[in-house]
Design an enzyme around this catalytic site. Structure first.
Site, mmCIF file in Angstrom:
data_model
loop_
_atom_site.group_PDB
_atom_site.id
_atom_site.type_symbol
_atom_site.label_atom_id
_atom_site.label_comp_id
_atom_site.label_asym_id
_atom_site.label_seq_id
_atom_site.Cartn_x
_atom_site.Cartn_y
_atom_site.Cartn_z
ATOM 1 N N TYR A 108 0.832 -1.159 0.004
ATOM 2 C CA TYR A 108 -0.040 0.026 -0.099
ATOM 3 C C TYR A 108 1.013 1.260 -0.132
ATOM 4 O O TYR A 108 2.190 1.070 -0.384
ATOM 5 C CB TYR A 108 -0.909 -0.036 1.130
ATOM 6 C CG TYR A 108 -2.221 0.670 1.239
ATOM 7 C CD1 TYR A 108 -3.054 0.884 0.198
ATOM 8 C CD2 TYR A 108 -2.449 1.545 2.334
ATOM 9 C CE1 TYR A 108 -4.209 1.748 0.012
ATOM 10 C CE2 TYR A 108 -3.596 2.414 2.342
ATOM 11 C CZ TYR A 108 -4.354 2.448 0.940
ATOM 12 O OH TYR A 108 -5.466 3.056 1.341
ATOM 13 N N LYS A 163 -20.006 -19.730 -13.036
ATOM 14 C CA LYS A 163 -18.978 -19.972 -14.169
ATOM 15 C C LYS A 163 -17.425 -19.419 -13.633
ATOM 16 O O LYS A 163 -16.585 -19.855 -13.906
ATOM 17 C CB LYS A 163 -19.259 -18.705 -15.203
ATOM 18 C CG LYS A 163 -20.489 -19.009 -15.893
ATOM 19 C CD LYS A 163 -20.465 -19.780 -17.297
ATOM 20 C CE LYS A 163 -21.787 -20.177 -17.672
ATOM 21 N NZ LYS A 163 -21.775 -21.214 -19.093
#
Ligand SMILES: NC(=O)c1ccc[n+]([C@@H]2O[C@H](COP(=O)([O-])OP(=O)(O)OC[C@H]3O[C@@H](n4cnc5c(N)ncnc54)[C@H](O)[C@@H]3O)[C@@H](O)[C@H]2O)c1
Ligand SMILES: O=C(O)C[C@H](O)C(=O)O
Ligand SMILES: [Mg+2]
Length: 467
Positions: A108, A163
């Protein structure tokens, strides 16, 4: 009829009822007991979990018959299919833990800023320094979900999550489900383009025809990552793979068979195109108002294209007229539209691919005695022809070679690769298509797709195993 599995938690009062009575009631109402767990044994009463396979319509009568019987207390009914959907089926996980300030400043701020600048200077670094290289968006507008039709973006979510699970488990591809709350072609195109930076590929799913054709074509032209409408091309690839093998079983030649394709929507159009490319010379495309005939005039561009193909028959008629004498029936329309009587009118050694989901065009149990090769889209019968055999491997290959597009040669290579997983000695009526759990499928499809992408100039990177 859709099959499901329920768990009945029941208390039995022993001086009023035996487990045999319970089993008889369940079986009489159409249930099939698959397991029994004793939750609380006891002298006077006991509690058991009974797992039962049922058709959706039998669930109510089973529960009612148990409730009405003296000595049976139905404590709870849970549907195992609903249970696996609680809270959704996927989640996002970090690839490394953040254990201390040092880690924090790397993943970060401030560390991450250097990575941002590097990508800003060389945008293609997005592929190596972000999730882009392994991430596909699975995008639907909820308008043609399975065979359920236009059920909207919220209701489409479980299919897109499914999916995504398959992408990850079968091919290691991180796929993110996205359901759009618009049916407007331009808005869908603009939205997908806007969110595309995070993705290495776009898998369009369950978008109804004819809008799906324009959406896909425009995105292919306007984006530099592969865009693939699964219901069109995934289906066509797996159908061609299955047909190549089924023809070997019945010993017929692709150039001499007569093929009826029912349902000329997303899947049907792409199947017809691929069949013509594969060498079919007699094709009968049929939609709900009857056959699309050579020389006919249609407002839909894809139907008009079909009407110009010399291999498309000129005879008008309904499905029931035209299926007579056909060698092959391929259904990508709606459940139940082909009765078993029509199947009996087909040519000897008939091949039927009834692929509407969740209910095929003809009841598989009724059709089986009358066909040589039967395939459906379902996992509970042999020969599951489902696009899940295609999209994981195609995208694995396309991502690994950073393909610009998934072109026709890549699709044909994928079809041949799937067919080749079933060896000549294994091939038979009940085994024309490999199982989705056969690990060779993704490996062979990936390999064939990368090879074709390199040969056709679609690949922007040569994977290590091809160097
Ligand atoms: N097994 C698989 O892998 C697989 C893959 C894709 C689609 N499918 C199934 O195929 C079906 C169609 O999917 P799609 O994405 O092409 O949908 P779609 O909405 O694009 O196309 C469906 C087409 O079928 C036509 N149709 C409807 N009723 C008909 C009838 N009685 N006779 C003839 N045609 C009829 C519609 O007019 C439309 O053109 C769905 O049931 C879907 O679940 C299965
Ligand atoms: O989702 C499936 O099982 C296959 C196909 O994509 C469909 O829409 O039916
Ligand atoms: Mg689909």
């Amino acid at each position: 009829m859709a099959q499901t599995s329920i768990i009945l938690r029941v208390e039995l009062i022993h001086d009023k009822v035996t487990f045999g009575d319970v089993a008889a009631l369940i079986s009489k109402s159409g249930g099939d007991i698959t397991s029994i767990d004793v939750i609380r044994p006891g002298k006077e009463s006991s509690v058991r979990d009974i797992t039962v396979d049922v058709t959706e319509s039998a669930e109510g009568p089973i529960v009612d018959s148990l409730k009405q019987h003296e000595g049976i207390n139905v404590i709870n009914v849970s549907d195992r299919t609903f249970l696996v959907h609680l809270g959704g089926k996927i989640e996002i996980n970090p690839r490394l833990p953040i254990k201390n300030r040092d880690d924090l400043s790397r993943v970060y701020t401030p560390g991450v800023a250097r990575i941002c600048k590097a990508i800003h200077e060389q945008p293609e670094k997005a592929f190596s320094l972000s999730i882009k290289r392994n991430t596909v968006a699975v995008i639907s507008d909820g308008t043609a979900v399975l065979g359920l039709g236009d059920i909207g973006p919220h209701a489409a979510a479980p299919v897109m999550e499914g999916k995504a699970m398959l992408f990850k488990q079968l091919a290691g591809v991180d796929a993110f489900p996205i359901c759009l709350d618009t049916k407007d072609t331009e808005e869908i195109i603009r939205t997908i383009k806007t969110i595309s930076p995070m993705f290495g590929g776009i898998n369009l799913e369950d978008i109804s025809s004819p809008r799906c054709f324009e959406i896909e074509t425009r995105l292919i032209n306007e984006l530099d990552i592969p865009v693939f409408h699964d219901d069109q091309h995934g289906t066509a690839v797996v159908v061609v793979a299955g047909l190549l093998n089924a023809l070997k079983v019945v010993n017929k030649n692709i150039a001499s068979i007569r093929v009826v394709v029912n349902g000329i929507g997303a899947a049907g159009v792409s199947i017809c195109k691929m069949l013509l490319n594969a060498g079919v010379t007699r094709l009968v495309p049929i939609d709900r108002d009857g056959a699309i005939v050579r020389g006919g005039s249609y407002s839909q561009p894809m139907w008009q294209w079909l009407a110009k193909q010399p291999q498309v028959e000129a005879n008008e008629g309904t499905l029931h007229d035209l299926v007579q004498g056909a060698d092959v029936f391929i259904g990508v329309s709606r459940g139940g539209v082909l009765g078993v009587e029509a199947v009996k009118q087909m040519a000897p050694d008939r091949i039927v691919f009834a692929m509407a989901n969740p209910n095929p065009e003809v009841d598989p149990d009724e059709a089986l005695p009358h066909v040589r090769v039967l395939a459906t889209g379902r996992s509970d019968y042999p020969n599951q022809i489902n696009n899940v055999l295609v999209f994981p491997g195609i995208f694995r290959g396309a991502l690994d070679c950073r393909a610009r597009q998934i072109n026709e040669p890549m699709k044909l290579a994928a079809a041949r690769a799937i067919a080749s997983v079933v060896s000549e000695s294994e091939l038979n009526e009940n085994y024309i298509i490999p199982s989705i759990f056969n690990e060779q499928v993704v490996l062979k499809v990936r390999h064939a797709v990368i090879e074709a992408a390199i040969l056709t100039g679609s690949a922007r990177r040569i994977p290590k195993d091809f160097r």
